[in-house]
Write a protein that holds these residues in place. Structure first.
Motif, PDB file in Angstrom:
ATOM      1  N   GLY A 111       0.790  -1.219   0.000  1.00  0.00           N
ATOM      2  CA  GLY A 111       0.000   0.000   0.000  1.00  0.00           C
ATOM      3  C   GLY A 111       0.823   1.269   0.000  1.00  0.00           C
ATOM      4  N   LEU A 112       2.126   1.171   0.265  1.00  0.00           N
ATOM      5  CA  LEU A 112       3.014   2.335   0.289  1.00  0.00           C
ATOM      6  C   LEU A 112       3.909   2.417  -0.939  1.00  0.00           C
ATOM      7  N   HIS A 113       3.850   1.429  -1.809  1.00  0.00           N
ATOM      8  CA  HIS A 113       4.762   1.389  -2.953  1.00  0.00           C
ATOM      9  C   HIS A 113       4.648   2.618  -3.837  1.00  0.00           C
ATOM     10  N   ALA A 114       3.434   2.971  -4.206  1.00  0.00           N
ATOM     11  CA  ALA A 114       3.255   4.081  -5.153  1.00  0.00           C
ATOM     12  C   ALA A 114       3.818   5.377  -4.572  1.00  0.00           C
ATOM     13  N   GLU A 115       3.470   5.691  -3.335  1.00  0.00           N
ATOM     14  CA  GLU A 115       3.911   6.947  -2.727  1.00  0.00           C
ATOM     15  C   GLU A 115       5.429   7.075  -2.753  1.00  0.00           C
ATOM     16  N   TYR A 116       6.129   6.028  -2.341  1.00  0.00           N
ATOM     17  CA  TYR A 116       7.576   6.152  -2.197  1.00  0.00           C
ATOM     18  C   TYR A 116       8.331   5.866  -3.487  1.00  0.00           C
ATOM     19  N   ALA A 117       7.765   5.078  -4.378  1.00  0.00           N
ATOM     20  CA  ALA A 117       8.385   4.919  -5.701  1.00  0.00           C
ATOM     21  C   ALA A 117       8.341   6.234  -6.462  1.00  0.00           C
ATOM     22  N   ILE A 118       7.230   6.955  -6.345  1.00  0.00           N
ATOM     23  CA  ILE A 118       7.101   8.256  -7.010  1.00  0.00           C
ATOM     24  C   ILE A 118       8.053   9.272  -6.372  1.00  0.00           C
ATOM     25  N   LYS A 119       8.213   9.234  -5.052  1.00  0.00           N
ATOM     26  CA  LYS A 119       9.174  10.118  -4.394  1.00  0.00           C
ATOM     27  C   LYS A 119      10.591   9.846  -4.896  1.00  0.00           C
ATOM     28  N   ALA A 120      10.923   8.576  -5.049  1.00  0.00           N
ATOM     29  CA  ALA A 120      12.256   8.222  -5.530  1.00  0.00           C
ATOM     30  C   ALA A 120      12.470   8.713  -6.955  1.00  0.00           C
ATOM     31  N   TRP A 128      13.787   0.577  -8.228  1.00  0.00           N
ATOM     32  CA  TRP A 128      13.502  -0.848  -8.199  1.00  0.00           C
ATOM     33  C   TRP A 128      12.371  -1.020  -7.206  1.00  0.00           C
ATOM     34  N   CYS A 129      11.292  -1.649  -7.636  1.00  0.00           N
ATOM     35  CA  CYS A 129      10.097  -1.765  -6.802  1.00  0.00           C
ATOM     36  C   CYS A 129       9.760  -3.230  -6.572  1.00  0.00           C
ATOM     37  N   GLU A 130       9.668  -3.600  -5.316  1.00  0.00           N
ATOM     38  CA  GLU A 130       9.378  -4.989  -4.978  1.00  0.00           C
ATOM     39  C   GLU A 130       7.956  -5.351  -5.375  1.00  0.00           C
ATOM     40  N   LYS A 131       7.693  -6.653  -5.495  1.00  0.00           N
ATOM     41  CA  LYS A 131       6.350  -7.111  -5.853  1.00  0.00           C
ATOM     42  C   LYS A 131       5.472  -7.159  -4.613  1.00  0.00           C
ATOM     43  N   PRO A 132       4.138  -7.086  -4.763  1.00  0.00           N
ATOM     44  CA  PRO A 132       3.427  -6.652  -5.970  1.00  0.00           C
ATOM     45  C   PRO A 132       3.630  -5.160  -6.177  1.00  0.00           C
ATOM     46  N   MET A 133       3.423  -4.672  -7.389  1.00  0.00           N
ATOM     47  CA  MET A 133       3.828  -3.311  -7.722  1.00  0.00           C
ATOM     48  C   MET A 133       3.079  -2.261  -6.914  1.00  0.00           C
ATOM     49  N   ALA A 134       1.769  -2.427  -6.761  1.00  0.00           N
ATOM     50  CA  ALA A 134       0.954  -1.457  -6.034  1.00  0.00           C
ATOM     51  C   ALA A 134      -0.413  -2.080  -5.777  1.00  0.00           C
ATOM     52  N   ARG A 135      -1.310  -1.336  -5.151  1.00  0.00           N
ATOM     53  CA  ARG A 135      -2.651  -1.859  -4.848  1.00  0.00           C
ATOM     54  C   ARG A 135      -3.557  -1.873  -6.072  1.00  0.00           C
ATOM     55  N   THR A 136      -3.390  -0.900  -6.946  1.00  0.00           N
ATOM     56  CA  THR A 136      -4.276  -0.785  -8.105  1.00  0.00           C
ATOM     57  C   THR A 136      -3.471  -0.563  -9.372  1.00  0.00           C
ATOM     58  N   ALA A 137      -4.109  -0.852 -10.514  1.00  0.00           N
ATOM     59  CA  ALA A 137      -3.467  -0.593 -11.799  1.00  0.00           C
ATOM     60  C   ALA A 137      -3.203   0.894 -11.981  1.00  0.00           C
ATOM     61  N   GLU A 138      -4.097   1.729 -11.457  1.00  0.00           N
ATOM     62  CA  GLU A 138      -3.901   3.170 -11.572  1.00  0.00           C
ATOM     63  C   GLU A 138      -2.653   3.620 -10.825  1.00  0.00           C
ATOM     64  N   GLU A 139      -2.415   3.066  -9.635  1.00  0.00           N
ATOM     65  CA  GLU A 139      -1.183   3.390  -8.912  1.00  0.00           C
ATOM     66  C   GLU A 139       0.043   2.929  -9.687  1.00  0.00           C
ATOM     67  N   CYS A 140      -0.052   1.780 -10.335  1.00  0.00           N
ATOM     68  CA  CYS A 140       1.057   1.296 -11.166  1.00  0.00           C
ATOM     69  C   CYS A 140       1.346   2.285 -12.293  1.00  0.00           C
ATOM     70  N   ARG A 141       0.290   2.775 -12.926  1.00  0.00           N
ATOM     71  CA  ARG A 141       0.464   3.758 -14.006  1.00  0.00           C
ATOM     72  C   ARG A 141       1.135   5.024 -13.485  1.00  0.00           C
ATOM     73  N   GLN A 142       0.760   5.435 -12.302  1.00  0.00           N
ATOM     74  CA  GLN A 142       1.350   6.645 -11.731  1.00  0.00           C
ATOM     75  C   GLN A 142       2.851   6.465 -11.495  1.00  0.00           C
ATOM     76  N   ILE A 143       3.255   5.277 -11.052  1.00  0.00           N
ATOM     77  CA  ILE A 143       4.683   4.996 -10.853  1.00  0.00           C
ATOM     78  C   ILE A 143       5.415   5.048 -12.193  1.00  0.00           C
ATOM     79  N   ILE A 144       4.851   4.394 -13.194  1.00  0.00           N
ATOM     80  CA  ILE A 144       5.476   4.362 -14.517  1.00  0.00           C
ATOM     81  C   ILE A 144       5.611   5.769 -15.085  1.00  0.00           C
ATOM     82  N   GLU A 145       4.549   6.533 -14.967  1.00  0.00           N
ATOM     83  CA  GLU A 145       4.558   7.892 -15.506  1.00  0.00           C
ATOM     84  C   GLU A 145       5.581   8.765 -14.784  1.00  0.00           C
TER      85      GLU A 145
END
Length: 360
Positions: A111-120, A128-145
């Motif tokens: 649940g914290l992956h998106a917040e801190y991956a985006i900060k990084a 480098w993001c450990e699995k699972p990528m995030a809670r939702t597909a939308e959070e995954c998109r936000q990390i990628i973007e």
């Protein structure tokens, strides 16, 4: 028929940015090692990633981010981490000013992956993001973007795709040495031991389908080389007093192009660890298929797939480091994590709607 390439195109994500010149690309394997900072010092960082970083050739542990001050002197003494390379979650953004750190590895609850991956990413560090990528597909998109916007590379912590026998299975999905694939069984789960409390919380991305289910889902995809079209799923628990918010066990059946059926299962209450592929001219399997070591298998014509002798996490991190150093595509990009979480959400949708067939 939708294969992995067409999914990427349809997702609308700009992946070509992965080969743009990146800040911190070293251009040669003869240059210095990449400095890695681990974000979150729980079991996986402490017992697996930090020791594995001592075995890598192209990266090394140089920094930590933690909310537990008592852990700092222990890590500094053991790994020689400088005071200037120690951060907490409130000042992590200042890592942008630290040339010692090239990569930030997110090893937090899901649940914290998106917040801190985006900060990084916003700090200009490769992620480098450990699995699972995030809670939702939308959070995954936000990390990628965020990674694309900041021109940093994003790698998923899917160690299995760096493991030799798993890569052979991936190759066979394309070459079909045993004919056309007809059926796959993909199962991952464990029973026994204490379950980390956050894995029982919905808002933190807990549950078997997130924690272990991504192994089953990802294996279904890489063993067929295709993307599923529909899924039917059910969830159950034998310990309702513990699993009040998330699944203990999830069973699912995915439909793939060409009539391929994948029977998947994941659990916090059963020991499950196998990938079996049946084709029209034979079969092959990996048992275990997702253990930290000893992944091995066999084929219908008697071939043995012996365990890889190297540390999986070390191989994974060296592969990812080389992609940064040489400015090449990473082996497991963020889109892989996004696709799996999209399927996780469809599985949950089916399970909460009386096993309704859901299109993916």
């Amino acid at each position: 028929m939708e294969n992995r390439r067409t999914f990427i195109k349809k997702s609308g994500l700009i992946l070509s940015a992965a080969l743009l010149p990146f800040p911190g690309c070293l251009g040669s394997t003869s240059q210095r090692k990449l400095g890695v900072a681990l974000v979150g010092l729980g079991y996986y960082s402490t017992d697996l990633l930090a020791p594995a970083l001592q075995k890598t050739d192209y990266c090394e542990l140089r920094g930590i981010v933690t909310g537990s001050p008592e852990k700092i002197p222990v890590w500094q003494k053991k790994y020689g981490i400088k005071d200037s390379n120690v951060y907490n979650y409130q000042n992590m953004h200042t890592i942008a000013d630290n040339p010692d750190i090239d990569v930030v590895y997110i090893v937090l609850p899901t649940g914290l992956h998106a917040e801190y991956a985006i900060k990084a990413a916003n700090a200009g560090k490769h992620v480098w993001c450990e699995k699972p990528m995030a809670r939702t597909a939308e959070e995954c998109r936000q990390i990628i973007e965020a990674c694309n916007k900041n021109r940093v590379k994003l790698s998923k912590g899917y160690r299995m795709q760096h493991e030799t026998n798993t890569r052979k299975i991936m190759t066979w999905a394309e070459t079909k040495p045993y004919g056309n694939i007809k059926k796959v069984i993909s199962e991952a789960g464990y029973n026994g031991g204490t379950i980390n409390p956050w894995k029982l919380k919905k808002e933190m991305g807990g549950g078997a389908i997130y924690d272990m289910g991504v192994y089953s889902i990802n294996a279904a995809r890489y063993s067929t080389g295709m993307e599923p079209m529909a899924v039917t799923a059910s969830q159950s628990t034998t310990r309702p007093e513990i699993f009040t918010e998330v699944d203990e066990t999830t069973s699912f059946q995915m439909e793939f192009p060409g009539g391929i059926i994948v029977d998947g299962k994941t659990s916090f209450g059963e020991s499950l660890n196998q990938l079996e592929v049946t084709a029209n001219k034979g079969w092959y399997y990996l048992k275990p298929m997702q253990s930290y070591s000893g992944v091995q298998g066999k084929t219908s014509d008697g071939k043995k797939l012996p365990p890889m002798g190297k540390n999986q996490q070390a191989v994974q991190m060296d592969d990812d480091a080389l992609a940064i150093i040489n400015n090449t595509e990473v082996m497991v990009p963020g889109i892989e994590g996004l696709k799996d979480i999209h399927i996780v959400q469809k599985i949950n949708e089916s399970a909460t709607n009386n096993s309704k067939r859901v299109l993916i």
